[in-house]
Design an enzyme around this catalytic site. Structure first.
Site, mmCIF file in Angstrom:
data_model
loop_
_atom_site.group_PDB
_atom_site.id
_atom_site.type_symbol
_atom_site.label_atom_id
_atom_site.label_comp_id
_atom_site.label_asym_id
_atom_site.label_seq_id
_atom_site.Cartn_x
_atom_site.Cartn_y
_atom_site.Cartn_z
ATOM 1 N N GLY A 180 131.269 3.141 55.822
ATOM 2 C CA GLY A 180 132.235 2.066 56.020
ATOM 3 C C GLY A 180 131.908 1.285 57.272
ATOM 4 N N CYS A 181 132.935 0.778 57.903
ATOM 5 C CA CYS A 181 132.787 -0.045 59.105
ATOM 6 C C CYS A 181 132.032 0.708 60.201
ATOM 7 C CB CYS A 181 134.178 -0.445 59.603
ATOM 8 S SG CYS A 181 134.169 -1.180 61.243
#
Length: 182
Positions: free
Chosen positions: A15-16
């Site tokens: 993810g981020c």
């Protein structure tokens, strides 16, 4: 990948990269964490190109660690505990191929360990759903622009940091307190 000083490199996409960088910077034995881009077709991609989803790259982190102080297996455990490995191309509100869960192995040993760990999680039904994290050989890793480096520690007051990243760090500080930097 083994470095000359006995250190190794691990590369995770979960993810981020602001989230994953912040989590792994907390750990004893982790010398550095660099957010960047990996696994796509664009050479020297920019953040805007990544966000478009057309580059094929994932937001990822490159960790330089001392395997005497923290093992690759321990890094895997923390990686899987701090993101949702059961969703394809999504982490929370972040949606797109750039947010996929993927491990980019820098050695055949890492690839074997990562796949064995995923198999264990699936056989034990740890998440109640199948782990979809992909394990790949690491291609070129492109370090992200400077303003992404150490983002959380420089922007804790921003809402994304306080609502998304801080809870992940709190989880690590509680669940893995024996692995934290002194």
């Amino acid at each position: 990948m083994d470095l000359k000083n006995g250190k190794e490199i691990a590369i995770f996409a979960g993810g981020c990269f602001w989230c994953t960088e912040a989590v792994f910077l907390e750990l004893e034995g982790v010398d550095s964490v660099k957010p960047g881009y990996i696994g796509g077709k664009t050479e020297f991609p920019t953040y805007d190109e990544i966000c478009s989803g057309y580059s094929g790259h994932a937001e990822a982190i490159q960790i330089v660690f001392d395997p005497v102080k923290i093992t690759y297996g321990e890094l895997l455990e923390i990686f899987f505990a701090t993101h949702d490995p059961t969703t394809i191309n999504r982490q929370g509100a972040d949606v797109g191929t750039q947010y996929r869960s993927e491990i980019f192995a820098t050695s055949s040993k890492q690839k074997e360990l990562a796949q064995a760990y995923i198999d264990l999680l699936n056989s034990e039904k740890t998440y109640g759903k199948k782990v979809v994290t992909k394990v790949s050989d690491a291609p070129v890793f492109y370090v992200a622009e400077e303003y992404h480096q150490n983002y959380y520690n420089q922007n804790k007051e921003k809402s994304y940091c306080s609502y998304v990243i801080t809870p992940k760090i709190d989880k690590v500080r509680t669940a893995f307190k024996d692995k934290l930097k002194k």
